[in-house]
Scaffold this motif. Structure first.
Motif, short mmCIF file in Angstrom:
data_model
loop_
_atom_site.label_atom_id
_atom_site.label_comp_id
_atom_site.label_asym_id
_atom_site.label_seq_id
_atom_site.Cartn_x
_atom_site.Cartn_y
_atom_site.Cartn_z
N UNK A 92 0.91 -1.26 0.13
CA UNK A 92 -0.41 0.11 0.02
C UNK A 92 1.21 1.32 -0.09
N UNK A 93 1.68 1.01 0.47
CA UNK A 93 2.82 2.39 0.57
C UNK A 93 3.48 2.92 -0.26
N UNK A 166 -23.36 10.29 13.06
CA UNK A 166 -22.02 10.41 13.97
C UNK A 166 -21.17 10.55 13.19
N UNK A 167 -20.16 11.39 13.26
CA UNK A 167 -18.52 11.49 12.33
C UNK A 167 -18.17 10.05 12.91
N UNK A 168 -17.85 9.52 14.50
CA UNK A 168 -17.77 8.61 14.74
C UNK A 168 -17.64 7.18 13.13
N UNK A 169 -18.44 7.55 13.39
CA UNK A 169 -19.52 6.42 12.81
C UNK A 169 -19.06 6.44 11.21
N UNK A 170 -19.42 7.17 11.05
CA UNK A 170 -18.69 7.75 8.79
C UNK A 170 -17.33 7.69 8.90
N UNK A 171 -17.00 7.80 9.69
CA UNK A 171 -15.16 6.87 9.91
C UNK A 171 -15.27 5.54 9.45
N UNK A 172 -15.83 4.75 10.26
CA UNK A 172 -15.54 3.31 10.42
C UNK A 172 -15.96 3.42 8.65
N UNK A 173 -17.29 3.56 8.76
CA UNK A 173 -17.84 3.34 7.13
C UNK A 173 -16.46 3.55 5.85
N UNK A 174 -15.36 4.95 6.14
CA UNK A 174 -14.51 5.19 4.94
C UNK A 174 -13.89 4.68 5.82
N UNK A 175 -13.32 4.40 6.49
CA UNK A 175 -11.95 2.93 6.66
C UNK A 175 -12.38 1.29 6.29
N UNK A 176 -13.83 1.12 6.39
CA UNK A 176 -14.21 -0.25 5.54
C UNK A 176 -14.35 0.29 4.09
N UNK A 177 -14.64 1.23 3.74
CA UNK A 177 -14.27 1.48 2.26
C UNK A 177 -12.92 1.35 2.00
N UNK A 178 -11.91 1.42 2.47
CA UNK A 178 -9.99 1.50 2.22
C UNK A 178 -9.81 0.29 3.09
N UNK A 180 -11.82 -2.18 1.19
CA UNK A 180 -12.37 -2.97 0.74
C UNK A 180 -11.40 -2.60 -0.51
N UNK A 181 -10.58 -1.81 -0.63
CA UNK A 181 -9.77 -1.25 -1.25
C UNK A 181 -8.52 -2.17 -2.17
N UNK A 182 -7.86 -2.07 -0.67
CA UNK A 182 -6.84 -2.51 0.13
C UNK A 182 -6.24 -4.02 -0.58
N UNK A 183 -7.65 -4.84 0.33
CA UNK A 183 -8.07 -6.41 1.19
C UNK A 183 -8.88 -7.06 -0.54
N UNK A 184 -7.97 -8.11 0.28
CA UNK A 184 -8.07 -9.69 -1.04
C UNK A 184 -10.08 -10.00 -0.30
N UNK A 185 -10.15 -9.85 0.57
CA UNK A 185 -11.09 -10.57 1.76
C UNK A 185 -11.19 -9.48 2.78
N UNK A 186 -12.72 -9.14 3.31
CA UNK A 186 -12.84 -8.61 4.31
C UNK A 186 -13.90 -9.08 5.09
N UNK A 187 -13.33 -9.17 6.22
CA UNK A 187 -14.83 -10.05 7.32
C UNK A 187 -14.77 -9.20 8.64
#
Length: 195
Positions: A92-93, A166-178, A180-187
């Motif tokens: 990723x880097x 809730x800002x923290x919740x939106x941040x978690x959705x963004x983290x999930x999005x990121x 999913x962009x970098x991982x093959x499998x997401x749980x």
């Protein structure tokens, strides 16, 4: 039997999710002992191959961060501080470096470390990990990458379904999005509590 043919089995005793071979099958193979990989050297070579000029210093910081995180953060089954996790961050880097050539190498690596690891932490470990990063990268400011259109779409979806924003919740959705962009499998593990 063809003497030019070899069969090799890699076993990682104690590795999560793996089972031991039965003794009768183990007896058919000659054991070979492996040494623990030199993570500093592996990270340095991967950073060099991704175009980092200060690879030696950054590799040492990265391996130190993972060692300290393994020692100081809570013990969770889903935390991985091994070579596989290091390699994902290094890839990723490299991608971030190619995408943002104007950023310093320290900023790029710090962002990759933070963005690849933060989503998997339990709540109490987030400030500890961010503290470790800021100690190893003093004075480096690395704001989160913004996704304005994505954030707006998340907020609209929450509003249309009558949820609180809730800002923290939106941040978690963004983290999930990121993730999913970098991982093959997401749980995704969701804990629901009813009061």
């Amino acid at each position: 039997m063809d003497e030019r043919c070899g069969i090799f089995i890699t076993m990682n005793p104690g590795y999560a999710g793996r089972v031991e071979l039965p003794d009768n099958l183990k007896a058919l193979f000659r054991p070979v002992t492996m040494v623990v990989p030199d993570l500093n050297l592996i990270c340095e070579i991967m950073l060099l191959s991704e175009g980092f000029e200060s690879a030696r210093i950054l590799a040492k910081k990265m391996v130190t961060l993972y060692r300290l995180a393994k020692e100081q953060l809570s013990k969770q089954h889903h935390y991985d501080w091994g070579l596989r996790a290091l390699k994902s961050v290094l890839v990723m880097a490299g991608s971030l470096k190619r995408g943002s050539p104007d950023l310093s190498e320290e900023t790029v690596l710090m962002r990759a470390l933070r963005d690849m690891n933060s989503p998997k932490f339990v709540f109490d470990d987030v400030p500890l990990f961010l503290g470790l990063i800021s100690d190893l990268f003093p004075g480096v400011d690395c704001p989160r990458v913004g996704y304005p259109s994505f954030n707006n779409a998340v907020e609209e979806s929450l509003k249309s379904n009558h949820y609180q924003i809730i800002d923290v919740q939106i941040d978690k959705v963004v983290q999930l999005y990121e993730t999913m962009m970098t991982s093959i499998v997401v749980c995704l593990v969701i804990m629901v509590s009813y009061n």
